[in-house]
Scaffold this active site. Structure first.
Site, PDB file in Angstrom:
ATOM      1  N   HIS A  22       0.872  -1.177   0.000  1.00  0.00           N
ATOM      2  CA  HIS A  22       0.000   0.000   0.000  1.00  0.00           C
ATOM      3  C   HIS A  22       0.909   1.227   0.000  1.00  0.00           C
ATOM      4  CE1 HIS A  22      -3.989   1.696   0.309  1.00  0.00           C
ATOM      5  NE2 HIS A  22      -3.638   2.464   1.316  1.00  0.00           N
ATOM      6  N   LYS A 167     -10.517   6.400  -3.289  1.00  0.00           N
ATOM      7  CA  LYS A 167      -9.506   7.333  -2.778  1.00  0.00           C
ATOM      8  C   LYS A 167      -8.179   6.911  -3.390  1.00  0.00           C
ATOM      9  CE  LYS A 167      -7.328   8.362   1.684  1.00  0.00           C
ATOM     10  NZ  LYS A 167      -7.682   8.625   3.093  1.00  0.00           N
ATOM     11  N   LYS A 169      -4.160   7.377  -3.365  1.00  0.00           N
ATOM     12  CA  LYS A 169      -2.994   7.947  -2.677  1.00  0.00           C
ATOM     13  C   LYS A 169      -2.065   8.500  -3.736  1.00  0.00           C
ATOM     14  CE  LYS A 169      -2.818   7.446   1.164  1.00  0.00           C
ATOM     15  NZ  LYS A 169      -3.470   8.142   2.292  1.00  0.00           N
ATOM     16  N   ASP A 198      -5.513  11.756  -1.871  1.00  0.00           N
ATOM     17  CA  ASP A 198      -4.924  12.052  -0.568  1.00  0.00           C
ATOM     18  C   ASP A 198      -3.415  12.177  -0.768  1.00  0.00           C
ATOM     19  OD1 ASP A 198      -4.878  10.474   2.752  1.00  0.00           O
ATOM     20  OD2 ASP A 198      -4.099  12.373   1.993  1.00  0.00           O
ATOM     21  N   GLU A 224      -7.820  15.595  -0.328  1.00  0.00           N
ATOM     22  CA  GLU A 224      -7.520  15.324   1.086  1.00  0.00           C
ATOM     23  C   GLU A 224      -6.096  15.763   1.384  1.00  0.00           C
ATOM     24  OE1 GLU A 224      -8.356  11.367   2.492  1.00  0.00           O
ATOM     25  OE2 GLU A 224      -7.194  11.651   4.332  1.00  0.00           O
ATOM     26  N   ASP A 249      -6.910  16.196   7.201  1.00  0.00           N
ATOM     27  CA  ASP A 249      -6.638  14.970   7.951  1.00  0.00           C
ATOM     28  C   ASP A 249      -5.501  15.263   8.925  1.00  0.00           C
ATOM     29  OD1 ASP A 249      -5.759  11.518   6.977  1.00  0.00           O
ATOM     30  OD2 ASP A 249      -6.280  12.417   8.874  1.00  0.00           O
ATOM     31  N   LYS A 273     -10.763  10.463  12.759  1.00  0.00           N
ATOM     32  CA  LYS A 273     -10.164   9.155  13.023  1.00  0.00           C
ATOM     33  C   LYS A 273     -10.113   8.978  14.538  1.00  0.00           C
ATOM     34  CE  LYS A 273      -7.155   9.162   8.932  1.00  0.00           C
ATOM     35  NZ  LYS A 273      -5.753   9.162   8.437  1.00  0.00           N
ATOM     36  N   GLU A 327     -14.259   5.580   5.203  1.00  0.00           N
ATOM     37  CA  GLU A 327     -13.247   4.783   4.497  1.00  0.00           C
ATOM     38  C   GLU A 327     -12.821   3.637   5.427  1.00  0.00           C
ATOM     39  OE1 GLU A 327      -9.871   7.334   3.786  1.00  0.00           O
ATOM     40  OE2 GLU A 327      -9.443   7.510   5.929  1.00  0.00           O
TER      41      GLU A 327
END
Ligand code: MUC
Ligand code: MG
Length: 373
Positions: A22, A167, A169, A198, A224, A249, A273, A327
């Protein structure tokens, strides 16, 4: 002493492989270190929480390893021996002896809340105002991937989860290359999908003002954290100049941070979060500040496993301010779960687990398998 007295706290580090690497802006995770936290009550009930960051210390400075030290050495000694119903006072005691360390505090606070709910034999949401919904929209996040892999993963998630919102990255490579890759992905997948990016705070102002308009033209519907957390003036400039909603965030890791974003009018959406904010109480406060200012809240993830994700689902299901979906897909990124139950993802939504507590129970064979020696 009573059945609700906290008799001990246990922490253990798990290393759980991911289904695929990831890729974030400055880090690529292939496994997720997760601190599994157990709060034991005298009456025999055990509550569970997770100390988790997305991959490691790159995101916010804490790591599963630092959380273990802080919980074992600093928080546990001022927690054991107290009634779990004294949770607010216990957290005040933590804050007297430990500054910041919100991810660590979140894991232990949630484990206490879980133990409390299990002792009452009710779902966790009952301690948070009660559920007003049973499922929530859930996006899927693609790490930084080559175009062909990204296209097949988007189509696979549409097939398996009914996902409509993705989303992406980015921020690790050349902005020109990143922007072209994302524009081609949007052009080569269904035009009924919605995409957001993001950048994990890694672009500077000039890069953002140069490339974000092109990403807006390509169809990106939410930015984001494109630029550094503390520079709220640049975030406000992006929010007002480009016309695509901005979600903060890294800029919001406490209720006070949310107030600063409101005062600066720096964003449209706040990523809530339960991990980065320090737990369920602090998340409720943060969401209330955002809601009072007309900002939307998104039920966001630090890639928690089943226990942390379930707790965040109970939070989102009992918090009307969470109007921008979630998410909370973390368990699906793990190659294997370590809970007896599976969280259900279908039709682009995620279902809130039934209780008692978070609704998740430990699979000790799997936990022992993933426990770091
Ligand atoms: C983040 O910064 O949002 C959430 C999903 C994902 O892929 O990264 C995390 C962390
Ligand atoms: Mg983020």
């Amino acid at each position: 002493m009573s059945d609700l007295t906290i008799s001990r706290v246990e922490t253990r580090l798990l290393d759980v492989p991911l289904i695929r690497p990831h890729g974030f802006a400055t880090y690529t995770a292939t496994a997720q270190p997760i601190l599994l936290i157990s709060v034991h009550l005298e009456g025999g009930v055990v509550g569970y929480g997770e100390g988790v960051v997305p991959g490691g210390a790159w995101w916010g400075g804490e790591a599963a390893e630092t959380m273990k030290i802080i919980i074992d050495r600093e928080l546990t000694p001022v927690t054991v021996g107290k009634e779990v119903t004294a949770l607010t006072g216990i957290v005040k005691d933590w804050n007297r002896s430990v500054a910041n360390m919100r991810f660590a505090k979140a894991g232990l606070e949630i484990a206490m809340y879980d133990a409390w709910a299990r002792a009452l034999d009710v779902p966790l949401a009952h301690l948070l105002g009660g559920k007003f919904r049973d499922e929530l929209d859930c996006v899927w996040a693609l790490g930084v991937l080559p175009l062909d892999e990204a296209i097949s993963e988007v189509n696979e998630r549409i097939e398996t989860m009914g996902t409509r919102s993705f989303k992406l990255k980015m921020g690790s490579g050349d902005p020109r290359v990143d922007t072209r890759r994302i524009s081609e992905l949007i052009a080569n997948t269904s035009d009924e999908l919605s995409y957001r990016i993001d950048i994990n705070a890694r672009w500077d102002r000039l890069t953002a003002l140069t490339w974000l308009p092109k990403l807006a033209e390509a169809g990106i519907e939410l930015f984001e954290q494109p630029t550094p957390a503390d520079d709220l003036d640049t975030l406000r400039e992006i929010t007002t100049r480009i016309g695509v909603p901005v979600m903060v965030d890294e800029s919001v890791c406490s209720p006070a941070d949310a107030l600063n974003v409101v005062r600066k009018q720096a964003a449209d959406v706040v990523a809530i979060k339960t991990t980065k904010l320090g737990g369920l109480e602090e998340s409720k406060k943060t969401a209330a500040i955002a809601e009072a200012a007309g900002l939307a809240c998104h039920g966001a993830t630090s890639l928690e496993g089943p226990f942390g994700t379930a707790a965040s689902l109970h939070f989102a299901a009992s918090t009307p301010a969470v109007t921008y979906g979630t998410e909370l897909f973390g368990p699906l990124l793990l190659k294997e779960s370590y809970a007896q139950e599976e969280i259900v993802y279908r039709d682009g939504k995620v279902v809130v687990p039934e209780g008692p507590g978070s609704g998740m129970n430990p699979d000790w064979d799997k936990i022992n398998h993933f426990t770091r020696e």
